[in-house]
Design a protein around this motif. Sequence first.
Motif, PDB file in Angstrom:
ATOM      1  N   GLY A 107       0.999  -1.161  -0.001  1.00  0.00           N
ATOM      2  CA  GLY A 107      -0.047   0.077   0.055  1.00  0.00           C
ATOM      3  C   GLY A 107       0.931   1.139   0.091  1.00  0.00           C
ATOM      4  O   GLY A 107       0.589   2.256  -0.813  1.00  0.00           O
ATOM      5  N   LYS A 108       1.893   1.390   0.860  1.00  0.00           N
ATOM      6  CA  LYS A 108       2.775   2.243   1.046  1.00  0.00           C
ATOM      7  C   LYS A 108       3.636   2.517  -0.407  1.00  0.00           C
ATOM      8  O   LYS A 108       3.798   3.850  -0.848  1.00  0.00           O
ATOM      9  N   GLU A 109       4.041   1.500  -1.064  1.00  0.00           N
ATOM     10  CA  GLU A 109       4.751   1.807  -2.316  1.00  0.00           C
ATOM     11  C   GLU A 109       3.831   2.230  -3.420  1.00  0.00           C
ATOM     12  O   GLU A 109       4.362   3.022  -4.137  1.00  0.00           O
ATOM     13  N   THR A 110       2.568   1.863  -3.548  1.00  0.00           N
ATOM     14  CA  THR A 110       1.544   2.266  -4.525  1.00  0.00           C
ATOM     15  C   THR A 110       0.886   3.292  -4.288  1.00  0.00           C
ATOM     16  O   THR A 110      -0.150   3.744  -5.074  1.00  0.00           O
ATOM     17  N   GLY A 111       0.815   3.858  -3.008  1.00  0.00           N
ATOM     18  CA  GLY A 111       0.003   4.887  -2.747  1.00  0.00           C
ATOM     19  C   GLY A 111      -1.503   4.578  -2.503  1.00  0.00           C
ATOM     20  O   GLY A 111      -2.432   5.375  -2.872  1.00  0.00           O
ATOM     21  N   VAL A 112      -1.797   3.422  -2.274  1.00  0.00           N
ATOM     22  CA  VAL A 112      -3.267   2.887  -2.029  1.00  0.00           C
ATOM     23  C   VAL A 112      -3.498   2.770  -0.386  1.00  0.00           C
ATOM     24  O   VAL A 112      -2.665   2.229   0.105  1.00  0.00           O
ATOM     25  N   GLY A 113      -4.752   2.900  -0.235  1.00  0.00           N
ATOM     26  CA  GLY A 113      -5.205   2.330   1.266  1.00  0.00           C
ATOM     27  C   GLY A 113      -4.945   0.742   1.210  1.00  0.00           C
ATOM     28  O   GLY A 113      -5.110   0.139   0.517  1.00  0.00           O
ATOM     29  N   VAL A 114      -5.061   0.397   2.830  1.00  0.00           N
ATOM     30  CA  VAL A 114      -4.833  -1.041   3.086  1.00  0.00           C
ATOM     31  C   VAL A 114      -5.915  -1.459   4.105  1.00  0.00           C
ATOM     32  O   VAL A 114      -5.994  -0.591   5.108  1.00  0.00           O
ATOM     33  N   ILE A 115      -6.557  -2.479   3.848  1.00  0.00           N
ATOM     34  CA  ILE A 115      -7.511  -2.821   4.894  1.00  0.00           C
ATOM     35  C   ILE A 115      -6.905  -4.228   5.328  1.00  0.00           C
ATOM     36  O   ILE A 115      -6.692  -5.191   4.615  1.00  0.00           O
ATOM     37  N   LEU A 116      -6.590  -4.488   6.645  1.00  0.00           N
ATOM     38  CA  LEU A 116      -5.928  -5.476   7.088  1.00  0.00           C
ATOM     39  C   LEU A 116      -6.788  -6.272   7.707  1.00  0.00           C
ATOM     40  O   LEU A 116      -7.853  -6.063   8.463  1.00  0.00           O
ATOM     41  N   GLU A 117      -7.183  -7.632   7.406  1.00  0.00           N
ATOM     42  CA  GLU A 117      -8.252  -8.658   7.804  1.00  0.00           C
ATOM     43  C   GLU A 117      -7.511  -9.350   8.924  1.00  0.00           C
ATOM     44  O   GLU A 117      -6.420  -9.914   8.733  1.00  0.00           O
ATOM     45  N   SER A 118      -8.282  -9.577  10.091  1.00  0.00           N
ATOM     46  CA  SER A 118      -7.851 -10.341  11.035  1.00  0.00           C
ATOM     47  C   SER A 118      -7.870 -11.852  10.977  1.00  0.00           C
ATOM     48  O   SER A 118      -8.599 -12.091  10.077  1.00  0.00           O
ATOM     49  N   PRO A 119      -6.983 -12.429  11.647  1.00  0.00           N
ATOM     50  CA  PRO A 119      -7.333 -14.048  11.221  1.00  0.00           C
ATOM     51  C   PRO A 119      -8.206 -14.744  12.100  1.00  0.00           C
ATOM     52  O   PRO A 119      -7.860 -15.700  12.899  1.00  0.00           O
TER      53      PRO A 119
ATOM     54  N   SER B  87      -9.629  -4.534  10.237  1.00  0.00           N
ATOM     55  CA  SER B  87     -11.132  -5.039   9.887  1.00  0.00           C
ATOM     56  C   SER B  87     -10.965  -6.426  10.948  1.00  0.00           C
ATOM     57  O   SER B  87     -10.182  -7.278  10.698  1.00  0.00           O
ATOM     58  N   ALA B  88     -12.111  -6.584  11.692  1.00  0.00           N
ATOM     59  CA  ALA B  88     -12.237  -7.796  12.343  1.00  0.00           C
ATOM     60  C   ALA B  88     -13.146  -8.701  11.679  1.00  0.00           C
ATOM     61  O   ALA B  88     -14.173  -8.315  11.269  1.00  0.00           O
ATOM     62  N   ASN B  89     -12.326  -9.769  11.000  1.00  0.00           N
ATOM     63  CA  ASN B  89     -12.986 -10.634  10.174  1.00  0.00           C
ATOM     64  C   ASN B  89     -13.861 -11.699  10.710  1.00  0.00           C
ATOM     65  O   ASN B  89     -13.119 -12.471  11.640  1.00  0.00           O
TER      66      ASN B  89
ATOM     67  N   LEU C   1     -14.798  -8.401  20.267  1.00  0.00           N
ATOM     68  CA  LEU C   1     -13.820  -7.487  19.355  1.00  0.00           C
ATOM     69  C   LEU C   1     -14.387  -6.127  19.541  1.00  0.00           C
ATOM     70  O   LEU C   1     -13.501  -5.404  19.323  1.00  0.00           O
ATOM     71  N   ALA C   2     -15.229  -5.742  20.180  1.00  0.00           N
ATOM     72  CA  ALA C   2     -15.802  -4.251  20.465  1.00  0.00           C
ATOM     73  C   ALA C   2     -14.998  -3.671  21.599  1.00  0.00           C
ATOM     74  O   ALA C   2     -14.671  -2.318  21.643  1.00  0.00           O
TER      75      ALA C   2
ATOM     76  N   ASP D 221     -11.646  -1.154  13.730  1.00  0.00           N
ATOM     77  CA  ASP D 221     -12.305  -0.122  13.027  1.00  0.00           C
ATOM     78  C   ASP D 221     -13.515  -0.362  12.429  1.00  0.00           C
ATOM     79  O   ASP D 221     -14.609   0.347  12.185  1.00  0.00           O
ATOM     80  N   VAL D 222     -13.717  -1.751  11.960  1.00  0.00           N
ATOM     81  CA  VAL D 222     -14.934  -2.452  11.459  1.00  0.00           C
ATOM     82  C   VAL D 222     -15.121  -3.801  11.369  1.00  0.00           C
ATOM     83  O   VAL D 222     -14.026  -4.258  11.513  1.00  0.00           O
ATOM     84  N   ILE D 223     -16.139  -4.259  11.432  1.00  0.00           N
ATOM     85  CA  ILE D 223     -16.606  -5.771  11.363  1.00  0.00           C
ATOM     86  C   ILE D 223     -16.728  -6.203  10.041  1.00  0.00           C
ATOM     87  O   ILE D 223     -17.580  -5.383   9.299  1.00  0.00           O
ATOM     88  N   SER D 224     -15.991  -7.252   9.579  1.00  0.00           N
ATOM     89  CA  SER D 224     -16.337  -7.807   8.375  1.00  0.00           C
ATOM     90  C   SER D 224     -16.779  -9.105   8.337  1.00  0.00           C
ATOM     91  O   SER D 224     -16.076  -9.899   8.642  1.00  0.00           O
ATOM     92  N   GLY D 225     -18.071  -9.303   8.005  1.00  0.00           N
ATOM     93  CA  GLY D 225     -18.724 -10.588   7.737  1.00  0.00           C
ATOM     94  C   GLY D 225     -18.462 -11.267   6.425  1.00  0.00           C
ATOM     95  O   GLY D 225     -18.916 -10.766   5.342  1.00  0.00           O
TER      96      GLY D 225
END
Length: 290
Positions: A42-54, A99-101, A131-132, A137-141
């Motif tokens: 993301g840093k190299e290409t200038g885009v945002g990143v959403i990290l998904e939890s395990p 993101s809490a997956n 998780l709360a 930042d966000v819950i992702s189902g």
Amino acid sequence: METDLIFNHGVDLPGFASYPLMKTAEGRELLKGYLKDLIALGKETGVGVILESPTWVANRDRGAALGYASSELKTLNQDAIAMMATVRSESDHAPTVISANIGPREDAYAPEAQMHSDEAERYHSEQISALAETDVDVISGYTLAYPSEAIGMVRAARRFGLPVVISFTVETDGRLPTGESLEEAISEVDAATDSYAAYFMINCAHPEHFSGVLEDAPWMQRVRGIIANASRCSHAELDEAEELDDGNPTELGVQLSEIRRRFPHIQVLGGCCGTDMRHMKQIVAASRTP
């Protein structure tokens, strides 16, 4: 992440669960490395990143099948987000979203029974409540197969004041495993939740499985993300696969970029089964090409 760990790193993941890796220093380093690679891209290409939890299958029933009690699952869910927050704090790249997956109660591809939305809300509230209490930042189902479970997830997230994203999976005919169309599923969830979900996504399917059902219609405006498989295999074929089908990274990037050009409001692109950093790099490159 899971197929990358299993097939490319030789990691055994019973029940397709990656959260047990949190229990060892070696496992945590594997997970951190995955997160750091995404941030670096993301840093190299200038885009945002959403990290998904395990934590996709770190819910009560799926955890019990692996011998985990609810108290231990709560700790592992919270430790996973704490680890991600640490990784994010060590980077100056923004935006980086945690993101809490969370995933379905039963088999994502062939649920034996469908919960009523009230039951689904009670069930998923257990994991979401844990998780709360974190820096999520966000819950992702993810990989949901029928609308009422998604409704329960959305209502549970709303109870705890958290944004939520819902991602349905589809079969090779572009319909959910339980038969609904994407339009029907999204419309049903929105109608039952006052459109509380931030947006919807499609995941765990190859672009050729669903691109034909995407249309210029009001429901499509609610679809903001595509997290695609590299493999053209059906879910049944993927379940039985003993070797990784990693498809064609360049082709996958082009296919996702073409969908985004058709529907410019789609802002989230990524890889699901069979993908790794090769695919992610091609997705970014193709989607940023005029």
